[in-house]
Design an enzyme around this catalytic site. Structure first.
Site, PDB file in Angstrom:
ATOM      1  N   GLY A 159     -23.107  29.630 -10.042  1.00 36.75           N
ATOM      2  CA  GLY A 159     -22.340  30.630  -9.296  1.00 36.75           C
ATOM      3  C   GLY A 159     -20.971  30.104  -8.929  1.00 36.75           C
ATOM      4  N   GLY A 214     -24.537  34.337 -11.327  1.00 34.86           N
ATOM      5  CA  GLY A 214     -23.859  33.137 -11.837  1.00 34.86           C
ATOM      6  C   GLY A 214     -23.532  33.335 -13.312  1.00 34.86           C
ATOM      7  CB  ALA A 260     -25.886  28.498   1.045  1.00 39.18           C
ATOM      8  CE1 TYR A 279     -26.724  37.774   1.487  1.00 40.03           C
ATOM      9  CE2 TYR A 279     -24.854  38.294   2.881  1.00 40.03           C
ATOM     10  CZ  TYR A 279     -25.474  37.458   1.987  1.00 40.03           C
ATOM     11  OH  TYR A 279     -24.853  36.294   1.579  1.00 40.03           O
ATOM     12  CE  LYS A 313     -28.401  33.354   2.786  1.00 48.57           C
ATOM     13  NZ  LYS A 313     -28.896  32.647   1.576  1.00 48.57           N
TER      14      LYS A 313
END
Ligand code: UDP
Length: 320
Positions: free
Chosen positions: A10, A36, A117, A149, A153
């Site tokens: 990515g 990616g 991340a 989202y 996360k």
């Protein structure tokens, strides 16, 4: 030292792979090439210290083997980009939660250090300036998909911190703020590559909403320096860090800077959110990091500011 980078083909992952190879690491990349691209890592294949596996992080035997052979793991594989999240809500949630579950499970089995991340989206629609790692999160209803989202996360962060608390697994959480630079594509909605490509083709530059919303754009090289330094710092284990640049710019100003620096004749147009995304879409008005924690931990300061960043992206697209 061998580093495993999930999502290493990515935009951010490929810059990280290059940086770690330069530092003398052996690097394994796993990427399913959903967002990616092989082109991002094509120049690394001739390096004997580099290996690439095209498969998903749901592939348990492969991910287990790769983690057991590595010393450190950078977990970057995720469904990213507001457009992708709205178009493919199921894949977003499943990839982000199950993928991270797998990585943490096998990292724990082999007791390997992991950087997870995360994203500034985790803060949600916090109206105040200079977001701090300890701030509350504020989301919309579950019927508004964009919040899936941030929620997915946030679960990743909870799970990583739970592994640290319960098993002392060494984890570090990096909340990336609008990371930009060469190799980023506009396909999934990201604003800066979209504006640069529009400007270079002299096509209309599309501002969503009134353009008064602002963002703090961080050069990918600055983010890479930050996360690799955190990985070398014992005191960073079990902690969450903003990875950003605290200078901010409105999207309207950004469109004007891109147009000027690309020497473009593009018209600047305004598109309502309902048309750009989906009906009822809620944008974040502002999103700027407080950098005190990372500054204190590793002396981090961002080095590249917006004009230089824009020029690097113009240069990238001109040389494709
Ligand atoms: N945006 C825009 N035009 C575009 C793409 C995005 O005006 O062609 C806006 C978007 O609505 C948001 C900001 O630019 O206010 C940053 O969008 P991006 O998707 O890059 O990142 P976000 O901060 O939303 O995660």
């Amino acid at each position: 030292m061998r580093a495993l980078i999930t999502g290493g083909a990515g935009f951010i992952g490929s810059h990280l792979a290059e940086y770690l190879l330069d530092k003398g690491f052996e690097v394994s990349v796993i990427d399913n090439l959903s967002t990616g691209r092989k082109r991002n890592i094509a120049h690394l294949f001739s390096n004997d210290n580099f290996e690439f596996f095209q498969t998903t992080i749901m592939n348990e035997p492969v991910i287990e083997d790769l983690i057991s052979r590595s010393d450190v793991v950078y977990h970057l594989a995720a469904a990213v980009g507001v457009k992708l999240i709205i178009d493919k809500p199921v894949e977003t949630i499943e990839t982000n939660i199950r993928g991270t579950e797998n990585v943490l499970k096998f990292a724990n089995k082999a007791h390997k250090k992991v950087l997870i991340a995360s994203t500034s989206e985790v803060y949600g629609k916090q109206p105040h300036d200079k977001l701090k790692e300890t701030d509350n999160r504020q989301y919309g209803p579950t019927t508004a998909h964009r919040w899936s989202y941030a929620s997915s996360k946030a679960i990743d962060e909870f799970l990583a911190l739970a592994y640290y608390k319960q098993y002392r697994l060494p984890v570090i959480i990096a909340r990336f703020f609008n990371t930009v630079g060469p190799r980023q594509v506009g396909t999934y909605g990201m604003v800066l590559p979209t504006f640069v490509q529009q400007a270079l083709k002299n096509e209309p530059i599309t501002i969503y909403g009134d353009g008064k919303q602002s963002r703090s754009f961080t050069y990918v090289g600055d983010s890479i320096r930050a996360i690799t330094k955190l990985m070398e710092t014992d005191a960073a284990i079990g902690e969450v860090f903003n990875i950003g640049n605290d200078k901010e710019i409105t999207i309207e100003e950004l469109a004007q800077r891109v147009k000027k620096l690309a020497d473009s004749s593009s018209e600047i147009v305004y598109i309502p959110y309902d048309e750009a995304y989906e009906s009822g879409f809620e944008d974040m008005q502002r999103r700027r990091p407080n950098n005190s924690k990372i500054r204190k931990m590793i002396g981090y300061e961002p080095t590249k500011m917006i004009d230089e960043i824009i020029l690097s992206i113009i240069d990238y697209y001109n040389n494709l």
